[in-house]
Design an enzyme around this catalytic site. Structure first.
Site, PDB file in Angstrom:
ATOM      1  N   LEU A   1     -11.630 -25.256  -1.289  1.00  0.00           N
ATOM      2  CA  LEU A   1     -12.125 -25.787  -2.556  1.00  0.00           C
ATOM      3  C   LEU A   1     -11.231 -26.868  -3.131  1.00  0.00           C
ATOM      4  O   LEU A   1     -11.688 -27.729  -3.872  1.00  0.00           O
ATOM      5  CB  LEU A   1     -12.256 -24.652  -3.582  1.00  0.00           C
ATOM      6  N   GLY A   2      -9.955 -26.799  -2.851  1.00  0.00           N
ATOM      7  CA  GLY A   2      -9.052 -27.781  -3.428  1.00  0.00           C
ATOM      8  C   GLY A   2      -7.629 -27.563  -2.992  1.00  0.00           C
ATOM      9  O   GLY A   2      -7.294 -26.573  -2.335  1.00  0.00           O
TER      10      GLY A   2
ATOM     11  N   GLY B   1      -3.585 -27.840  -4.476  1.00  0.00           N
ATOM     12  CA  GLY B   1      -2.710 -27.972  -5.630  1.00  0.00           C
ATOM     13  C   GLY B   1      -1.275 -28.118  -5.203  1.00  0.00           C
ATOM     14  O   GLY B   1      -0.944 -28.079  -4.009  1.00  0.00           O
TER      15      GLY B   1
ATOM     16  N   PHE C   1       1.075 -26.058  -5.429  1.00  0.00           N
ATOM     17  CA  PHE C   1       1.655 -24.842  -4.877  1.00  0.00           C
ATOM     18  C   PHE C   1       0.875 -24.306  -3.679  1.00  0.00           C
ATOM     19  O   PHE C   1       1.219 -23.274  -3.134  1.00  0.00           O
ATOM     20  CB  PHE C   1       1.715 -23.747  -5.946  1.00  0.00           C
TER      21      PHE C   1
ATOM     22  N   VAL D   1      -6.723 -23.668  -2.295  1.00  0.00           N
ATOM     23  CA  VAL D   1      -7.658 -22.698  -2.848  1.00  0.00           C
ATOM     24  C   VAL D   1      -8.911 -22.680  -1.982  1.00  0.00           C
ATOM     25  O   VAL D   1      -9.446 -23.728  -1.617  1.00  0.00           O
ATOM     26  CB  VAL D   1      -8.028 -23.040  -4.306  1.00  0.00           C
TER      27      VAL D   1
ATOM     28  N   LYS E   1      -6.253 -18.197  -3.739  1.00  0.00           N
ATOM     29  CA  LYS E   1      -5.158 -19.163  -3.815  1.00  0.00           C
ATOM     30  C   LYS E   1      -4.092 -18.764  -2.786  1.00  0.00           C
ATOM     31  O   LYS E   1      -3.464 -17.720  -2.900  1.00  0.00           O
ATOM     32  CB  LYS E   1      -4.553 -19.199  -5.211  1.00  0.00           C
TER      33      LYS E   1
ATOM     34  N   ASP F   1       1.493 -24.630 -19.104  1.00  0.00           N
ATOM     35  CA  ASP F   1       0.859 -25.641 -18.245  1.00  0.00           C
ATOM     36  C   ASP F   1      -0.624 -25.789 -18.580  1.00  0.00           C
ATOM     37  O   ASP F   1      -1.462 -25.876 -17.691  1.00  0.00           O
ATOM     38  CB  ASP F   1       1.037 -25.277 -16.772  1.00  0.00           C
TER      39      ASP F   1
END
EC number: 2.7.11.1
Length: 658
Positions: free
Chosen positions: A346-347, A349, A351, A354, A368, A465
């Protein structure tokens, strides 16, 4: 744990009253502590309670709010009718203002049979959101049972039915805001009909709700065992039962028939239809049946062991509210995500990545997978797990579980289908989908999520954040605050902290955090203000490179040139509301942290039908420090390395395909 005996409450004068006139059944309890003289408590209370009726409808049946030391909530029963709920809450609020006038604490469970509604209004001068409150007790017994009734049998059947209703009511229905609710209708052997209604406030944990309702049942059996109906009310839960269907709660509910009476014992039990019973026939029937049953049981046990090994195990270390943390087996996650296939990604990041997954039950999840060397170490991983398992709010993303097998560190969340806010607000092709009402609802939802973190949860948490990409949108475009890897847990008596490792996303970080490593709830307020201004303008903060969006908006504010701040898609919408939100946003991004409002005040100002005065903002923060420049080296309580400043430009974010 608070004691449930009514006679051990020295600080309360219990005024539990019953009105049963024209179908109105109401129980309220007032405390005996009066307001301190020369305080604004009564003024704040009289301002707050009348607003509950409209706000509880907007919040789908449950609303809590606080204002300068007054903490109030309103609740309607499940499946309420809008106007009936509004009238019930308004009536209960007015009753408390008149009957409990001058008291620091009171609650009122109200129901109206003809209007098919029941509701709760509660207020206090003490913060009680999310906390079980068992006292004071309101007990209203009805008329006595017929003396000729078999009271022992009625008591046994009542206890069995009440226990089943407790289990139903205390099992959280996560699809509804009013998640703790249960009704039952049954016929007893000696009573034609017994109807029960139970409800808890939704801010409780399931175990607290269960405990509260069981205390009500126990109290009822001790004090009202010979009655045909009654109500036992507490600040956190409600139990009413009667021999007729009340408040419209039992419509279309089938009544459970009475248990059959035990047949009389027959002396000729070994004879059937004139034939002698043959003992050897038992062997013929039972022996093969027993073998089949043993094989079946062995299969079930083996299957359960395999399922537990391959799929999930429950972590033995439950958190403080009794909810176990679900530890996922790596094999299950590999199956759910098709071994982290690119098709399921999905994406990406800062860290890690996902992935979308599907559990054997069909539930969609977001997984994640933290990357090695990503910077989110073991402590941060545990931090997010421990925090999110203890947080329950409709505007926070829900953590379903985790996995830490071998070198893998994985977090499993609920899947939120509409991606993150930044995929809409900063996309020219999608921004039109964010109508003014949708934007307003998102802003309110994020504010409520932050208020829960700062004040209303059992913990005190600073997110650190908050930004548009960390706001997820569900199928109905309701917001959920996500990504707690950088969150900090405070003790309830702490208000701020310092760090030598400044993490977050530049542009959303408060100036005192960027320059000195100082953070507090006001740091989150600043981030919220930036996000709010982005929602109004449709522009990213980083698009204003020389000064930032807060400073740009402040200049346009004092120059009276608000048109340059407002997204053209909003030109046809209520100008007074847009200006109000710009004003709130500017208050949140003020340079002086002490002048920024609390999220409690923000929630109050966001009320669309409120009459509160909003202060004028002062100068917004001018944070123009480029990423390559480090701030002045200052003494900090957590200094451990030479570099006092490091910025993670992209933190882990649950992203979805555009």
């Amino acid at each position: 744990m608070e004691r449930s005996n009514l006679f051990h409450i020295p600080c309360f004068l219990l005024l539990f009253l019953l009105f049963n006139i024209n179908g109105v059944h109401t129980t309220f309890v007032c405390g005996d502590e009066d307001f301190s003289p020369n305080t604004s408590y009564v003024e704040n209370l009289e301002s707050l309670l009348p607003s509950l009726a409209s706000n509880v409808i907007r919040e789908r049946g449950f609303y809590n709010v606080s204002l300068d030391g007054v903490y109030a909530l309103a609740l309607c029963r499940k499946h309420y009718e809008v106007q009936a709920c509004r009238r019930c809450v308004d009536r209960a609020s007015r009753t408390l203002l008149t009957q409990c006038r001058g008291k620091t604490e009171a609650y009122h469970w109200d129901s109206e049979n003809d209007a098919n509604v029941s509701c709760l209004v509660r207020y206090s001068n003490i913060h009680r959101f999310g906390k079980l409150k068992l006292e004071p007790i309101g007990n209203v017994p009805h008329s006595s049972l017929d003396p000729s009734s078999n009271l022992t049998r009625i008591s046994q059947e009542f206890a069995a039915r009440a226990n089943r209703t407790v289990e139903v009511a205390s099992t959280a229905d996560e699809s509804s805001v009013l998640k703790y609710y249960g009704v039952s209708s049954a016929e007893f052997t000696d009573t034609p009909e017994v109807n029960m209604l139970m409800q808890c406030t939704p801010d409780l944990s399931s175990s607290d709700c269960n405990h509260c309702l069981r205390e009500n049942v126990r109290y009822n059996q001790e004090h009202n065992w010979d009655r045909v109906g009654g109500t036992v009310a507490r600040p956190s839960c409600y139990f009413r039962w009667d021999d007729y269907r009340f408040a419209g709660a039992f419509d279309n509910l089938e009544r459970v028939p009475a248990p059959p009476r035990s047949p009389q014992t027959r002396q000729d039990y070994r004879v059937k239809k004139g034939r002698m019973f043959q003992p050897w026939s038992v062997v013929v029937v039972v022996f093969p049946t027993g073998i089949n049953l043993a094989v079946f049981v062995a299969f079930v046990l083996a299957y359960r062991r395999m399922r537990r090994r391959i799929y999930t195990e429950i972590n033995k270390n439950s958190d403080s509210d009794g909810q176990a943390t679900l530890r996922f087996d790596l094999g299950m996650i590999l199956i759910a995500t098709n071994e982290f296939s690119l098709e399921n990604k999905l994406g990406q990041g800062g860290f890690g990545s996902v992935y979308k997954g599907i559990l054997p039950s069909g539930q969609e999840i977001a997984v994640k997978r933290l990357a090695g060397g990503s910077g989110q170490g073991e402590l941060e991983f545990k931090n997010e797990v421990l925090l999110l398992t203890r947080l329950q709010h409709r505007n926070l993303v829900k953590l379903l579980g985790f996995c830490n097998e071998g070198n893998e560190e994985i977090l499993v969340y609920e899947h939120v289908p509409n991606s993150s806010l930044d995929h809409f607000i900063f996309d020219e092709d999608k921004r039109w989908l964010l109508t003014w009402d949708v934007r307003y609802r998102i802003i309110e939802g994020v504010a409520r999520g932050l208020l829960y973190l700062h004040e209303d949860s059992q913990l005190r948490i600073i997110h650190r954040d908050l930004k548009a990409s960390n706001i997820l949108l569900d199928a109905e475009m309701n917001p959920k605050v996500a990504d707690f890897g950088m969150a900090r847990l405070f003790n309830m008596d702490e208000t701020r902290g310092e760090t030598s490792r400044v993490v977050g996303t530049y542009g959303y970080m408060a100036p005192e955090y960027v320059r000195h490593g100082q953070f507090s709830a006001k740091s989150d307020v600043y981030s919220f203000g930036v996000m709010l201004l982005e929602m109004i303008s449709g522009e990213k903060n980083k698009n204003f490179e020389t000064e930032g969006l807060p400073a740009f908006a402040w200049k346009r504010w004092i120059e009276g040139e608000l048109e340059s701040i407002i997204d053209p898609y909003l030109n046809e919408n209520p100008r007074n509301e847009i200006i109000k939100l710009i004003q709130i946003g500017l208050l949140c991004v003020q340079e002086n942290a002490a002048k920024r409002p609390t999220m409690n005040s923000v929630i109050t100002w966001l009320a669309r039908d409120g009459t509160f005065t909003i202060p004028k903002p002062t100068e917004a923060a001018f944070v123009t420090l480029p990423l390559s420049v480090k701030p002045e080296n200052r003494s900090m309580s957590e200094r451990k390395d030479k570099d006092p400043f490091s910025v993670d430009e992209v933190s882990i974010t649950v992203l979805y395909p555009r």
